[in-house]
Design a protein around this motif. Structure first.
Motif, PDB file in Angstrom:
ATOM      1  N   UNK A 307       0.823  -1.219   0.000  1.00  0.00           N
ATOM      2  CA  UNK A 307       0.000   0.000   0.000  1.00  0.00           C
ATOM      3  C   UNK A 307       0.854   1.266   0.000  1.00  0.00           C
ATOM      4  N   UNK A 308       2.108   1.158   0.446  1.00  0.00           N
ATOM      5  CA  UNK A 308       2.908   2.386   0.490  1.00  0.00           C
ATOM      6  C   UNK A 308       3.121   3.000  -0.889  1.00  0.00           C
ATOM      7  N   UNK A 309       2.854   2.243  -1.939  1.00  0.00           N
ATOM      8  CA  UNK A 309       2.865   2.820  -3.282  1.00  0.00           C
ATOM      9  C   UNK A 309       1.912   4.006  -3.353  1.00  0.00           C
ATOM     10  N   UNK A 310       0.765   3.894  -2.670  1.00  0.00           N
ATOM     11  CA  UNK A 310      -0.217   4.984  -2.664  1.00  0.00           C
ATOM     12  C   UNK A 310       0.374   6.221  -1.984  1.00  0.00           C
ATOM     13  N   UNK A 311       1.046   6.013  -0.855  1.00  0.00           N
ATOM     14  CA  UNK A 311       1.669   7.131  -0.144  1.00  0.00           C
ATOM     15  C   UNK A 311       2.706   7.808  -1.030  1.00  0.00           C
ATOM     16  N   UNK A 312       3.495   7.014  -1.749  1.00  0.00           N
ATOM     17  CA  UNK A 312       4.515   7.580  -2.631  1.00  0.00           C
ATOM     18  C   UNK A 312       3.887   8.344  -3.790  1.00  0.00           C
ATOM     19  N   UNK A 313       2.763   7.864  -4.293  1.00  0.00           N
ATOM     20  CA  UNK A 313       2.058   8.571  -5.374  1.00  0.00           C
ATOM     21  C   UNK A 313       1.543   9.920  -4.879  1.00  0.00           C
ATOM     22  N   UNK A 314       0.959   9.937  -3.681  1.00  0.00           N
ATOM     23  CA  UNK A 314       0.463  11.196  -3.105  1.00  0.00           C
ATOM     24  C   UNK A 314       1.618  12.182  -2.916  1.00  0.00           C
ATOM     25  N   UNK A 315       2.719  11.684  -2.356  1.00  0.00           N
ATOM     26  CA  UNK A 315       3.873  12.549  -2.106  1.00  0.00           C
ATOM     27  C   UNK A 315       4.442  13.101  -3.412  1.00  0.00           C
ATOM     28  N   UNK A 316       4.557  12.253  -4.436  1.00  0.00           N
ATOM     29  CA  UNK A 316       5.121  12.680  -5.712  1.00  0.00           C
ATOM     30  C   UNK A 316       4.246  13.719  -6.403  1.00  0.00           C
ATOM     31  N   UNK A 317       2.934  13.659  -6.168  1.00  0.00           N
ATOM     32  CA  UNK A 317       2.022  14.605  -6.820  1.00  0.00           C
ATOM     33  C   UNK A 317       2.178  16.021  -6.286  1.00  0.00           C
ATOM     34  N   UNK A 318       2.630  16.153  -5.025  1.00  0.00           N
ATOM     35  CA  UNK A 318       2.782  17.464  -4.367  1.00  0.00           C
ATOM     36  C   UNK A 318       1.456  18.225  -4.294  1.00  0.00           C
ATOM     37  N   UNK A 319       0.333  17.501  -4.385  1.00  0.00           N
ATOM     38  CA  UNK A 319      -0.978  18.151  -4.280  1.00  0.00           C
ATOM     39  C   UNK A 319      -1.284  18.460  -2.813  1.00  0.00           C
ATOM     40  N   UNK A 320      -1.999  19.557  -2.537  1.00  0.00           N
ATOM     41  CA  UNK A 320      -2.401  19.863  -1.158  1.00  0.00           C
ATOM     42  C   UNK A 320      -3.299  18.762  -0.602  1.00  0.00           C
ATOM     43  N   UNK A 321      -3.071  18.409   0.664  1.00  0.00           N
ATOM     44  CA  UNK A 321      -3.834  17.345   1.316  1.00  0.00           C
ATOM     45  C   UNK A 321      -4.784  17.963   2.335  1.00  0.00           C
TER      46      UNK A 321
END
Length: 610
Positions: A307-321
């Motif tokens: 699942x950490x692939x999802x975390x890496x995708x979110x981080x790489x996007x640099x979109x506001x959370x």
């Protein structure tokens, strides 16, 4: 009147169709397919809302975040919960706002920390709270599917450990950028010349084997130079004994870069064991091999990460959370998917900021509206805004998403999207400006409400920060005004305790307030900081007199805020705050500590005597 009627119609429609919201339920069996769709949805969206469902939260009242907690003690409590409990569901909702239309793409990931690689990670055990599991059972949560089909994961730190334990073969970083850090020593020069000669002889052996018909002779030449096969391609393995030698070999192989592809072989005990050089037949063959190796490396990484692939995708996007309780959410995220939580809140903020630079806490943002004196759930906050303000927005969710079972799992992330849009509308923040990135007002106003950033070193409050208390509403005082009391008679209320304290000492002639933290411990708030110090000196003095002395003789104990900070920092998490305070005082007393290790020989059992 017409506009207000349509507004309530809208909200009634949103609430009545909650059960029809289409949330993609993602488990291990459909994870890889959903991951690609998520990447596209994140790329097309402006924000990412997230909400976590855990196996539990703080078990006892004082373990939960209290109004009198400083940033340091609040972080300690969040850290304790994150290390104790696990994430069951991770709800994500990439979304955008266009005019008054909110476009959302909700996902709900089911997580289970299974030891996929038989290496003892990510978790041997975790705590569960019965109330949390009961609530999920009522919602129809499938615990069997959670255990057997939940998505596992490794944090970044655990992935590094796992690769060290198991060994791996990976492409090196950009070989054109690889250079030794200093001039070559005599030993380096000898090593390079030896490796260069070996690689050259190996290549020559293959060149000559193509010109001779003697198969035995060519085979002997390959054996002498130590040639191996990597699939259908010839290769040679070069042993290395330091990371510097790895750089030297990679630098050397650049001379043969038209033919060779280097692969770094990790040792199981850590570090690099060898460098494999693979011989290709052409430029096209080299490109094909590099793609094959990259594919195998990515496949292996996915096996480690889960699942950490999802975390890496979110981080790489640099979109506001967007989060509703960022401190608790992101201590869990840091602990499970990044690395063990640091002891310092400044270190935590710095580490988190490097991965998620912009996190907006809706609960913190709502404090700018006013009228919200106590914490609310997402549903309660939304209901409050609905009654007090007119801020319409439509919710556009795909009618049917793959894996949807129309159960309420993951709906909080959708509610959070809508709540965020409503709050920004009330505060006159134009969210459509994020698309063009030219709305400075939007960026500055949202950054001000980023609760995670407020924990960072450049946004930190002074160390002697104010805390909230209950005294005719909410007001702030310095933590130096507070004293914790325990050892009280059963059945006391805050009003009776305050009446009992009045007149027992001169400090109680001034204004003060009393509230209970839990059943056995109360907190006294003085109007001046020196009064708390005077009271602590008096209660610990042998010269104490009057009714206060009687209360002390009956078991009354007291401690300042520093003792409370100590029990949070040193993980003295007893069920009752009184027990934790007592333990902190005992452990701080050197005479008590010495008594604890002076055992009598009579207290030991000798097996030989049995």
């Amino acid at each position: 009147m017409a506009s207000r009627f349509s507004y309530f119609q809208l909200h009634r429609r949103l609430y009545t169709t909650t059960s029809q919201w289409s949330v993609r339920q993602v488990r291990n069996s459909n994870f890889l397919g959903s991951l690609e769709d998520l990447k596209n949805d994140i790329s097309d969206s402006d924000f990412i809302a997230l909400s976590l469902q855990r196996t539990g939260s703080s078990s006892f009242p004082w373990h939960r975040l209290q109004p009198f907690d400083t940033h340091d003690t609040a972080y300690c409590k969040a850290k304790y919960a994150a290390e104790k409990f696990q994430i069951i569901q991770f709800s994500l909702c990439p979304f955008s706002v266009r005019d008054s239309k909110l476009i959302a793409h909700p996902y709900n990931f089911h997580l289970f920390p299974r030891d996929e690689l038989n290496i003892g990670m990510p978790s041997y055990s975790f705590s569960c709270q019965v109330s949390h599991l009961t609530s999920m059972a009522r919602e129809g949560f499938d615990f069997g599917a959670w255990v057997y089909d939940g998505i596992s994961y490794l944090s970044r730190a655990q992935e590094s450990i796992a690769k060290t334990q198991m060994g791996s073969q990976t492409l090196p970083p950009n070989i054109n950028a690889v250079k030794p850090s200093s001039e070559l020593s005599v030993a380096d020069t000898i090593f390079v010349q030896r490796v260069k000669s070996r690689v050259k002889n190996w290549k020559d052996a293959y060149d000559s084997s193509s010109k001779t018909s003697d198969a035995l002779l060519s085979t002997l030449k390959k054996l002498i130079v130590g040639s191996e096969q990597y699939g259908s391609r010839p290769s040679i393995v070069i042993d290395v004994y330091s990371e510097r030698q790895v750089l030297l070999v990679l630098e050397l192989l650049k001379e043969f870069s038209d033919d060779l592809v280097p692969v770094v072989i990790s040792a199981k005990g850590g570090g690099t064991q060898a460098v494999r050089a693979i011989l290709t037949s052409s430029k096209e063959d080299k490109i094909l091999l590099e793609k094959e190796l990259q594919y195998l490396e990515d496949k292996e990484n996915k096996k480690f990460r889960g699942f950490r692939e999802v975390i890496d995708v979110i981080s790489a996007s640099q979109k506001p959370i967007v989060s509703y309780n960022s401190l608790h959410d992101f201590t869990f995220i840091h602990s499970k998917f990044l690395a063990p939580l640091p002891t310092s809140i400044d270190e935590y903020a710095s580490s988190l900021h490097s991965v998620f630079p912009r996190v907006h806490d809706v609960k913190h943002l709502m404090s700018k509206i006013g009228g919200l004196s106590k914490p609310m759930s997402i549903a309660a906050a939304y209901s409050y805004l609905k009654k007090q303000y007119y801020a319409p927005s439509y919710l556009d969710i795909p009618v049917e998403a793959p894996g949807n079972d129309h159960k309420p799992h993951g709906h909080n992330a959708i509610r959070l999207c809508h709540l965020f849009a409503q709050v920004c509308s009330v505060l006159k923040i134009d969210l459509s400006g994020v698309q063009s990135n030219d709305n400075e007002c939007l960026a500055s106003m949202l950054d001000e409400c980023s609760n995670v950033s407020s924990f960072s070193p450049y946004h930190c409050k002074p160390k002697d920060e104010d805390v909230k208390i209950w005294a005719q509403g909410v007001r702030k005082v310095s933590c130096r005004h507070l004293v914790f009391l325990w050892g009280l008679r059963e059945g006391l209320t805050a009003r009776l305790l305050k009446a009992s304290l009045e007149g027992t000492h001169e400090v109680f002639c001034e204004e003060f307030d009393v509230r209970f933290v839990d059943k056995k411990c109360a907190i006294v708030v003085f109007s001046q900081p020196d009064l708390s110090e005077t009271f602590l000196d008096a209660i610990n003095s042998d010269n104490i007199v009057g009714s206060l002395r009687e209360m002390v003789s009956e078991g009354l104990r007291a401690a300042g805020y520093e003792t409370y900070k100590k029990i949070c920092s040193f993980d003295l998490w007893e069920a009752d705050l009184a027990e934790s305070l007592e333990r902190a005082i005992l452990e701080a007393d050197p005479e008590t500590a010495q008594l604890d290790i002076n055992y009598s020989n009579d207290s030991f059992i000798y097996l030989n005597d049995l």
